[in-house]
Structures are given as structure tokens and as C-alpha cells.
Design a protein around this motif. Structure first.
Motif, short mmCIF file in Angstrom:
data_model
loop_
_atom_site.label_atom_id
_atom_site.label_comp_id
_atom_site.label_asym_id
_atom_site.label_seq_id
_atom_site.Cartn_x
_atom_site.Cartn_y
_atom_site.Cartn_z
N THR A 174 -20.56 -10.91 0.53
CA THR A 174 -20.78 -9.46 0.44
C THR A 174 -19.46 -8.72 0.59
N GLU A 175 -18.67 -9.12 1.57
CA GLU A 175 -17.40 -8.45 1.81
C GLU A 175 -16.44 -8.64 0.64
N GLY A 176 -16.46 -9.83 0.04
CA GLY A 176 -15.58 -10.08 -1.09
C GLY A 176 -15.89 -9.18 -2.27
N MET A 177 -17.18 -9.04 -2.60
CA MET A 177 -17.54 -8.16 -3.71
C MET A 177 -17.26 -6.70 -3.37
N ARG A 178 -17.46 -6.34 -2.11
CA ARG A 178 -17.16 -4.97 -1.71
C ARG A 178 -15.68 -4.65 -1.90
N ASP A 179 -14.82 -5.59 -1.54
CA ASP A 179 -13.37 -5.38 -1.74
C ASP A 179 -13.03 -5.24 -3.22
N LEU A 180 -13.69 -6.03 -4.06
CA LEU A 180 -13.43 -5.97 -5.49
C LEU A 180 -13.82 -4.62 -6.08
N VAL A 181 -15.01 -4.14 -5.74
CA VAL A 181 -15.47 -2.86 -6.28
C VAL A 181 -14.63 -1.72 -5.71
N ARG A 182 -14.23 -1.81 -4.46
CA ARG A 182 -13.32 -0.79 -3.90
C ARG A 182 -12.04 -0.72 -4.73
N HIS A 183 -11.52 -1.88 -5.11
CA HIS A 183 -10.30 -1.91 -5.94
C HIS A 183 -10.53 -1.18 -7.26
N LEU A 184 -11.67 -1.44 -7.89
CA LEU A 184 -11.97 -0.78 -9.17
C LEU A 184 -12.06 0.72 -9.02
N VAL A 185 -12.66 1.18 -7.92
CA VAL A 185 -12.87 2.62 -7.72
C VAL A 185 -11.59 3.29 -7.24
N ARG A 186 -10.99 2.76 -6.20
CA ARG A 186 -9.84 3.43 -5.57
C ARG A 186 -8.54 3.25 -6.35
N ARG A 240 -23.29 -2.69 -4.25
CA ARG A 240 -24.00 -1.45 -3.91
C ARG A 240 -23.33 -0.74 -2.74
N GLU A 241 -22.92 -1.52 -1.73
CA GLU A 241 -22.29 -0.91 -0.55
C GLU A 241 -21.00 -0.20 -0.92
N ALA A 242 -20.20 -0.80 -1.79
CA ALA A 242 -18.91 -0.18 -2.17
C ALA A 242 -19.14 1.10 -2.96
N LEU A 243 -20.12 1.11 -3.86
CA LEU A 243 -20.39 2.33 -4.63
C LEU A 243 -20.90 3.44 -3.71
N THR A 244 -21.80 3.09 -2.81
CA THR A 244 -22.34 4.09 -1.88
C THR A 244 -21.23 4.64 -0.99
N GLU A 245 -20.37 3.75 -0.50
CA GLU A 245 -19.25 4.16 0.34
C GLU A 245 -18.35 5.15 -0.40
N ALA A 246 -18.20 4.97 -1.72
CA ALA A 246 -17.33 5.83 -2.52
C ALA A 246 -18.04 7.11 -2.96
N GLY A 247 -19.31 7.28 -2.58
CA GLY A 247 -20.05 8.46 -2.98
C GLY A 247 -20.53 8.42 -4.41
N LEU A 248 -20.59 7.22 -5.00
CA LEU A 248 -21.05 7.07 -6.38
C LEU A 248 -22.50 6.60 -6.41
#
Length: 336
Positions: free
Chosen positions: A166-178, A205-213
Motif C-alpha cells: 500500500t505504501e509503495g503505491m501511495r508513494d508512486l501516485v504521490r510522485h505522479l501528482v506532486r 486511492r489513499e494518495a488521490l484522497t490525500e491530494a484532494g483529488l
């Protein structure tokens, strides 16, 4: 005397002028033997080419020194690396690995475990399978120490060895967004309910929600953990009324299939759509463009699983079940 042309332990003892018990102590290293006697026995062992008979040892110790590995798809390079790491560490402790491939249907998993039990495996490493009641019962019925390669520690018997999905995918999506400013990000997972797709979808899902998306439910596709699954999943996403500007995939094979679809559709990657994978198999760096992905340390997961099992089997660990969590790492390349 020789048996079937092979030197026996009696041959070694007779030639070295010692007892069979002394030879056994030299070979096992579990009892003290004088340096001179040890050297004489070891020289005779080399000269006669003596090799211990594992079946005979198994009769004496009620141990086979066999470890079973059960995975859904051995053609997946991640599982092949996992098996190599397991075997490497197991052999260092004088254990042999038996690798079994079986689909994720619980009845097939239970059947394989029954066969392994009949062959008296000493320990079992189980890949990511649905842990329904029948599978858990079959695990317990083996009577062997178990290492599960994922899931919660309290969700079944044995120890757990894995990386943080879960953490690995969250880091990946954060990279795409940020870092890359993507906003409409699709997801291609394996079959619904098949792990580790669920854990990786959770991180998405967690990374998108964290980013307000918003989490775009129309851009979530479940398929197979294969290249063909990736082709089909990407075709569906790219045909959407509002297609994604980035696609994250639950493993590298899916991502390579998604690259195939983008190429066939003449969509530049990442110019028109970014595509990312997960696991960092060798092919991830060889495709064009090379995949941005997450390193999931398959070989070290295999090594760690073997160490956990052999520690328990050889009496170095007798405490409660434990979880071994290995580090993941974001790998930035050209596809995103």
C-alpha cells in the motif's frame, strides 16, 4: 561396502579407522571431534566421494529438509526471482526447495498443500492467495511452519514476509501528482479480490484522497496480472469519454501490456499518457520507454522467507509469529 557403486558411511568409517558415530559427528558438526580425527575423516570423504543419503537421514530425524513454495504463476518474473532467493538461502542451510505453481482457486491450492503434506515437507512458503476457511484449514493441516508472503499477521497461521504494498503505491501516485502534475489517474489491477492488487489499489486511492483529488471510479479496471491483461485494461481506459492522463498498473507485466496498447493506438508515452508499473522486474528497464515503477525486492523476500522458516525449523527461533517488512523504493524512469 559400496551400495549401488556409491561409498557409504561404513566405507568412510572403515577407511578412516574410526566408528560410524564419529563420522556422523564430523559430518554434522554437532559433537566435538579432535582436529586430527576430523581432518582424517574429511580427507577420506573427499577421496571416496561420499555423499550423505538424505532419505536415510530423514528416516532417522523424521525430517526431509524440504521447503515448499506455492505461487500462482511461476512465469511471472517476480515469482521466479522470489523462488531463486528462497532456494539460495535454503541451500545455505542444507534445505531443498520444491516450487509448485497453482491457480488461485482455493480447491487447487488445498490440493497442492495436501500433496506437499504427503511428501512430508518441513516448511511452507505461500504466495498471495485468498485465505478462505478451506485454505487456512489446509495450511494448519500441513503441520509445518508457514510463511505467508503478504496479508495481515493475524489473518492466518505462521509468519509474514513482504514489502509495504500500500505504501509503495501511495508513494508512486504521490510522485505522479506532486512531481509530474498528473490529475486524472487511472488504475489497472489484477482480478478483483486477488492480492496484491487490493493493497496496491488502496495505496492509489489513499494518495488521490490525500491530494484532494476525486477517485475516478470509471477509470478503475480489474483484469489479470499479465501483459495481455494490461493490453485489455489500457484499451478500456483509453476509450473512456474522458481518458486518463496517467495509468498506474498493479504490476510491471500489466504496465508492459498497457505500453503495447498505447503504441498500437499511436499515443506517445508519457507525452499523451503516463504509464507506471510495480515490482521492478528486469523487463521494466528494457522496454521503451523504460517503466517508472516501484522496487518490490523479490529475491530478498525469498531469502527472508527461507531464513524465517529455517530459524524455526532448526531451533533458532521459537517465539510468536512475526512480520518481516522489507523496504520498497520508487524507481523513476522515462514512462512517467
Amino acid at each position: 561396502m559400496r551400495h549401488n557403486g556409491r561409498a557409504t558411511i561404513v566405507d568412510v568409517a572403515t577407511t578412516a579407522g574410526v566408528s560410524v558415530t564419529t563420522v556422523s559427528h564430523v559430518l554434522s558438526g554437532r559433537r566435538p571431534v579432535s582436529a586430527a580425527t576430523r581432518a582424517r575423516v574429511e580427507e577420506v570423504v573427499r577421496r571416496l566421494g561420499y555423499q550423505a543419503d538424505p532419505s536415510a537421514r530423514g528416516l532417522r530425524t523424521q525430517r526431509t529438509r524440504l521447503l515448499g513454495l506455492v505461487v500462482p504463476d511461476i512465469t511471472n518474473p517476480f515469482n521466479a526471482e522470489l523462488a531463486a532467493g528462497l532456494q539460495e538461502a535454503a541451500l545455505a542451510e542444507d534445505y531443498l526447495t520444491v516450487v509448485c505453481e497453482t491457480p488461485k482457486e482455493p480447491s487447487r491450492v488445498r490440493a497442492v498443500m495436501r500433496q506437499l503434506t504427503a511428501r512430508r515437507i518441513d516448511g511452507l512458503v505461500l504466495g498471495r492467495y485468498p485465505t478462505d476457511e478451506g485454505v487456512l484449514d489446509a495450511l494448519l493441516a500441513t503441520g509445518a511452519p508457514v510463511v505467508r508472503l503478504g496479508g495481515r499477521l493475524d489473518a492466518g497461521p505462521g509468519d509474514v514476509v513482504h514489502a509495504a504494498e500500500t505504501e509503495g503505491m501511495r508513494d508512486l501516485v504521490r510522485h505522479l501528482v506532486r512531481d509530474r502534475d498528473y490529475r486524472r489517474i487511472g488504475f489497472i489491477g489484477g482480478a478483483p479480490g486477488a492480492e496484491p492488487g487490493g493493497d496496491r489499489h488502496r495505496g492509489y486511492r489513499e494518495a488521490l484522497t490525500e491530494a484532494g483529488l476525486a477517485v475516478p471510479e470509471d477509470l478503475v479496471v480489474w483484469t489479470d496480472f499479465t501483459r495481455e491483461g494490461g493490453r485489455a485494461g489500457a484499451a478500456r481506459l483509453l476509450a473512456a469519454a474522458e481518458p486518463p492522463d496517467a495509468i498506474v498498473c498493479a504490476n510491471d507485466l500489466i504496465a508492459i501490456g498497457a505500453l503495447d496498447t498505447a503504441r498500437t493506438s499511436r499515443l506517445p508515452v508519457p507525452g499523451r499518457v503516463a504509464i507506471t508499473g510495480y515490482d521492478d522486474i528486469e523487463a521494466a528497464a528494457l522496454v521503451s520507454p523504460a517503466l517508472t515503477t516501484v522496487l518490490n525486492p523479490a529475491r530478498e523476500i525469498g531469502r527472508s522467507a527461507a531464513r524465517v522458516l529455517t530459524d524455526r525449523l532448526d531451533g533458532r527461533e521459537d517465539g510468536p509469529a512475526r512480520e518481516v517488512l522489507l523496504a520498497h523504493r520508487l524507481v523513476r524512469r522515462e514512462s512517467a
